[in-house]
Design a protein around this motif. Structure first.
Motif, mmCIF file in Angstrom:
data_model
loop_
_atom_site.group_PDB
_atom_site.id
_atom_site.type_symbol
_atom_site.label_atom_id
_atom_site.label_comp_id
_atom_site.label_asym_id
_atom_site.label_seq_id
_atom_site.Cartn_x
_atom_site.Cartn_y
_atom_site.Cartn_z
ATOM 1 N N ALA A 1 0.847 -1.097 -0.016
ATOM 2 C CA ALA A 1 0.207 0.015 -0.063
ATOM 3 C C ALA A 1 0.953 1.242 0.081
ATOM 4 C CB ALA A 1 -1.042 -0.020 1.240
ATOM 5 N N ARG A 2 1.900 1.307 0.785
ATOM 6 C CA ARG A 2 2.774 2.549 1.173
ATOM 7 C C ARG A 2 4.068 2.261 0.579
ATOM 8 N NH1 ARG A 2 2.103 3.960 6.837
ATOM 9 N NH2 ARG A 2 3.212 5.736 6.174
ATOM 10 N N GLY A 3 4.640 1.177 0.023
ATOM 11 C CA GLY A 3 6.021 1.314 -0.414
ATOM 12 C C GLY A 3 6.795 0.270 0.702
ATOM 13 N N PRO A 4 7.731 -0.152 0.448
ATOM 14 C CA PRO A 4 8.590 -1.088 1.334
ATOM 15 C C PRO A 4 9.228 -0.124 2.597
ATOM 16 C CG PRO A 4 9.264 -1.563 -0.861
ATOM 17 C CD PRO A 4 8.467 -0.653 -1.003
ATOM 18 N N GLY A 5 9.691 1.097 2.285
ATOM 19 C CA GLY A 5 10.036 1.931 3.389
ATOM 20 C C GLY A 5 9.108 2.307 4.342
ATOM 21 N N ALA A 6 8.041 2.484 4.043
ATOM 22 C CA ALA A 6 6.885 2.671 4.950
ATOM 23 C C ALA A 6 6.529 1.463 5.755
ATOM 24 C CB ALA A 6 5.625 3.251 4.274
ATOM 25 N N ALA A 7 6.856 0.340 5.385
ATOM 26 C CA ALA A 7 6.412 -0.668 6.064
ATOM 27 C C ALA A 7 7.543 -1.351 7.159
ATOM 28 C CB ALA A 7 6.251 -2.036 5.239
ATOM 29 N N LEU A 8 8.531 -0.539 7.258
ATOM 30 C CA LEU A 8 9.730 -0.783 8.224
ATOM 31 C C LEU A 8 9.433 -0.396 9.593
ATOM 32 C CD1 LEU A 8 12.736 0.233 6.203
ATOM 33 C CD2 LEU A 8 12.116 -2.043 6.840
ATOM 34 N N THR A 9 9.540 -1.190 10.740
ATOM 35 C CA THR A 9 9.190 -0.835 11.943
ATOM 36 C C THR A 9 10.252 -1.340 12.905
ATOM 37 O OG1 THR A 9 8.131 -3.009 12.414
ATOM 38 C CG2 THR A 9 6.784 -1.330 11.412
ATOM 39 N N GLY A 10 9.860 -0.997 14.193
ATOM 40 C CA GLY A 10 10.905 -1.656 15.300
ATOM 41 C C GLY A 10 11.994 -0.835 15.426
ATOM 42 N N PRO A 11 13.011 -1.535 16.058
ATOM 43 C CA PRO A 11 14.452 -1.011 16.624
ATOM 44 C C PRO A 11 15.180 -0.044 15.489
ATOM 45 C CG PRO A 11 14.492 -3.180 16.778
ATOM 46 C CD PRO A 11 13.100 -3.027 16.492
ATOM 47 N N VAL A 12 15.167 -0.930 14.211
ATOM 48 C CA VAL A 12 16.016 -0.479 13.243
ATOM 49 C C VAL A 12 15.493 0.964 12.623
ATOM 50 C CG1 VAL A 12 16.550 -0.784 10.753
ATOM 51 C CG2 VAL A 12 16.599 -2.854 12.261
ATOM 52 N N VAL A 13 14.149 1.315 12.720
ATOM 53 C CA VAL A 13 13.742 2.481 12.249
ATOM 54 C C VAL A 13 13.758 3.487 13.693
ATOM 55 C CG1 VAL A 13 11.454 3.819 11.870
ATOM 56 C CG2 VAL A 13 11.942 1.625 10.863
ATOM 57 N N ARG A 14 13.642 3.013 14.815
ATOM 58 C CA ARG A 14 13.820 3.861 15.806
ATOM 59 C C ARG A 14 15.558 4.315 16.072
ATOM 60 N NH1 ARG A 14 10.711 -0.172 18.307
ATOM 61 N NH2 ARG A 14 12.657 -0.733 19.715
#
Length: 130
Positions: free
Chosen positions: A89-102
């Protein structure tokens, strides 16, 4: 003797068959050579077979942590499905979550240490994919 169908007729029939069995036919912006077909198939393998391999390893980690196998599989499948829907829906980058994103390096390091107890290759894969 009947004439052979044209390439465009064959392509249209193949597309219809693919749609009839629930597939999503793709077309390239140019004629694909052997290297392009290898890239296409490698991409498909990454998000099918390799994804199943990651799911398998994640399942084993959850079982190692005391989670019942069926419960763990249901939870991981739901998480993976949600992630894929978000990525679509939003692209792979927008689906990243968790400690890597933080940017939570301490948590990532703990995860890598735990993964390396199971498999150095798995820890290395997580390091590269993250």
């Amino acid at each position: 003797m009947r004439p052979l169908p044209s390439v465009s007729c064959i392509a249209a029939r193949a597309r219809r068959i693919a749609l009839d069995v629930g597939l999503r036919p793709l077309s390239s912006r140019r004629a694909m050579d052997d290297d392009d077909r290898s890239a296409y198939h490698a991409a498909a393998s990454l998000v099918s077979n390799d994804l199943v391999g990651l799911l398998w390893d994640a399942l084993e980690l959850m079982v190692d942590a005391g989670m019942p196998r069926r419960t763990a599989l249901d939870a991981l499948a739901a998480l993976a499905g949600g992630t894929l829907r978000q990525a679509a829906a939003r692209g792979p980058g927008a689906a990243l979550t968790g400690p890597v994103v933080r940017g939570d390096l301490a948590t990532v390091e703990r995860q890598l240490r735990r993964l390396s107890l199971r498999s150095d290759d798995l820890a290395q894969a997580h390091r590269h994919l993250s």
